[in-house]
Design a protein around this motif. Structure first.
Motif, PDB file in Angstrom:
ATOM      1  N   LEU A  42       0.823  -1.212   0.000  1.00 47.49           N
ATOM      2  CA  LEU A  42       0.000   0.000   0.000  1.00 47.49           C
ATOM      3  C   LEU A  42       0.853   1.256   0.000  1.00 47.49           C
ATOM      4  O   LEU A  42       0.628   2.181  -0.785  1.00 47.49           O
ATOM      5  CB  LEU A  42      -0.930  -0.005   1.219  1.00 47.49           C
ATOM      6  N   PHE A  43       1.855   1.296   0.868  1.00 46.06           N
ATOM      7  CA  PHE A  43       2.656   2.505   1.024  1.00 46.06           C
ATOM      8  C   PHE A  43       3.489   2.791  -0.225  1.00 46.06           C
ATOM      9  O   PHE A  43       3.469   3.900  -0.765  1.00 46.06           O
ATOM     10  CB  PHE A  43       3.558   2.361   2.254  1.00 46.06           C
ATOM     11  N   ALA A  44       4.225   1.779  -0.699  1.00 48.21           N
ATOM     12  CA  ALA A  44       5.065   1.966  -1.882  1.00 48.21           C
ATOM     13  C   ALA A  44       4.216   2.173  -3.129  1.00 48.21           C
ATOM     14  O   ALA A  44       4.579   2.944  -4.023  1.00 48.21           O
ATOM     15  CB  ALA A  44       5.996   0.764  -2.060  1.00 48.21           C
ATOM     16  N   GLY A  45       3.074   1.477  -3.203  1.00 47.62           N
ATOM     17  CA  GLY A  45       2.196   1.628  -4.357  1.00 47.62           C
ATOM     18  C   GLY A  45       1.609   3.010  -4.466  1.00 47.62           C
ATOM     19  O   GLY A  45       1.233   3.453  -5.559  1.00 47.62           O
ATOM     20  N   TYR A  46       1.532   3.713  -3.347  1.00 43.02           N
ATOM     21  CA  TYR A  46       1.046   5.090  -3.358  1.00 43.02           C
ATOM     22  C   TYR A  46       2.177   6.070  -3.605  1.00 43.02           C
ATOM     23  O   TYR A  46       2.133   6.889  -4.525  1.00 43.02           O
ATOM     24  CB  TYR A  46       0.371   5.415  -2.024  1.00 43.02           C
ATOM     25  N   GLU A  47       3.215   5.991  -2.781  1.00 48.46           N
ATOM     26  CA  GLU A  47       4.239   7.045  -2.771  1.00 48.46           C
ATOM     27  C   GLU A  47       4.928   7.220  -4.119  1.00 48.46           C
ATOM     28  O   GLU A  47       5.051   8.335  -4.630  1.00 48.46           O
ATOM     29  CB  GLU A  47       5.276   6.740  -1.686  1.00 48.46           C
ATOM     30  N   ASN A  48       5.402   6.133  -4.705  1.00 46.75           N
ATOM     31  CA  ASN A  48       6.172   6.254  -5.935  1.00 46.75           C
ATOM     32  C   ASN A  48       5.339   6.759  -7.111  1.00 46.75           C
ATOM     33  O   ASN A  48       5.811   7.557  -7.921  1.00 46.75           O
ATOM     34  CB  ASN A  48       6.806   4.903  -6.285  1.00 46.75           C
TER      35      ASN A  48
END
Length: 403
Positions: free
Chosen positions: A239-245
């Motif tokens: 969730l976090f990496a899929g959003y931030e990048n």
């Protein structure tokens, strides 16, 4: 040889990263710097050294191999810390194998139409107003919706997740407790989500991974069985990496296009040029200036500099991707030249798992935006744009647009 042991002042990496990277890169391949937390680290700046180090098994991602008093990155509870960005083989291999099939080219392409519907829905909401903040109204909500749909996260929880992610990406210096509160909220969120999926599985990636964790391939105790912390941490990372990048790459790409009106017009007429433009923006102004920190398992030589075991190594993707030793005219944005081998998505066994999905999302986002608002323009002066004060994430705080 050894580098100067006195940490360098690298505040320029926050305020104006590319000239600072260029100066450091030309001065030497490896520099002793002060990390974001005030602790020392080694910064690697040149393309060949960075690429080689990204795939070097002597450089560990496991924080237990780092010495106390060195930069370590996020401080997370064990239930969120047992993720792929803190793992070496064989654990990294075991956990990555469980989710890699969700990001194959075929599966990602099958998601293109649903992602376009999500993009069109966000543009519908923006259209009647005539102006918007591209980050808050489009670039942020789109990847959140995509990854939440993939994992089966309820719609009611998505706005909270946006707030928690922003608190971690760019902590408010006036509210030092904010990041800690966000981590606690995230942990409660993931724990509750996993419990709900166990009670009522869905047709989503998280439910499938939970089934593997609970049953294990080959039965209980199978080689692919996850610990509970690994399961929670995997959900957190996706969730976090899929959003931030993705949010940063959309914002950086649109900002760059608004600064190049001739290219913007060409893409409106021939949108098949968008993939090449995205690839060049990923190299030229990507969302991840640094790779995840690494710790040498032994004294190691990088660029002719000896880095002691256990100290923190930071690999500058931003600097490597503009190294004139590898790329011709690297500070000139040119999507018509094939610049093979950029490192925006990493290299080696830790190459970004979600790179195919990220590329597709940004492509759809640009296609939909230019199709709907052919007259899109910046709604403030370029000098008013504010970048997130972070050396690990390159992205705009807001991008006001009008049409």
């Amino acid at each position: 040889m050894t580098a100067n042991s006195t940490p360098r002042d690298t505040t320029g990496l926050l305020t104006d990263p590319y000239p600072t990277c260029a100066a450091l890169r030309e001065e030497g391949p490896v520099h002793r710097i002060t990390g974001p937390d005030g602790n020392p680290a080694w910064l690697v700046t040149r393309y060949e050294d960075v690429r080689r180090a990204l795939a070097d098994p002597r450089l560990s991602l496991d924080k237990s191999n780092g010495l106390p008093g060195n930069y370590r990155g996020f401080s997370l509870p064990p239930a969120l810390d047992a993720n792929l960005l803190n793992m070496d083989p064989p654990d990294h291999t075991r956990v990555r194998r469980l989710v890699v099939k969700a990001f194959t080219a075929g599966r990602v392409e099958a998601m293109r139409a649903p992602v376009r519907r999500l993009a069109d829905g966000l543009l519908d909401a923006m259209e009647s107003v005539g102006r918007a903040d591209l980050i808050a109204d489009y670039a942020g909500p789109l990847p959140i919706a995509v990854i939440c749909d993939l994992l089966g996260v309820p719609h009611s929880d998505r706005q909270d997740f946006l707030a928690w992610s922003d608190a971690l990406i760019t902590p408010d210096p006036n509210r030092p407790e904010q990041a800690k509160e966000a981590i606690g909220s995230m942990l409660r969120f993931y724990t509750g989500l996993i419990a709900a999926k166990r009670e009522e599985p869905g047709d989503d990636l998280l439910s499938a991974v939970i089934a593997v964790r609970d049953d294990g391939e080959g039965g209980p105790g199978g080689t692919d069985r996850l610990s509970e912390d690994e399961l929670t941490s995997l959900a957190f990372l996706l969730l976090f990496a899929g959003y931030e990048n993705v949010v940063h790459l959309i914002g950086n790409s649109v900002s760059g296009l608004l600064d190049r009106p001739e290219l913007l017009r060409a893409l409106r007429e021939k949108p098949d040029g968008i993939p090449a433009v995205i690839e060049e923006f990923a190299r030229y102004d990507g969302s991840s200036p640094l790779s995840i920190r690494r710790f040498p398992l032994e004294d190691i030589e990088i660029g002719g500099v000896t880095v002691p075991a256990g100290e923190t190594v930071l690999l500058s993707i931003a600097s490597a991707n503009r190294d004139p030793r590898h790329f011709e005219e690297p500070d000139h944005f040119n999507p018509h030249v094939v610049r093979s081998g950029h490192l925006a998505f990493g290299h080696g066994i830790h190459y970004c798992l979600g790179a195919p999905l990220a590329r597709m999302e940004v492509e759809v986002a640009l296609e939909a935006l230019l199709s709907r608002f052919p007259g899109v323009r910046l709604d403030v002066s370029k000098e008013e744009l504010r970048w997130r004060p972070s050396i690990r994430a390159r992205g705009l705080i807001s991008l006001p647009i009008a049409w």
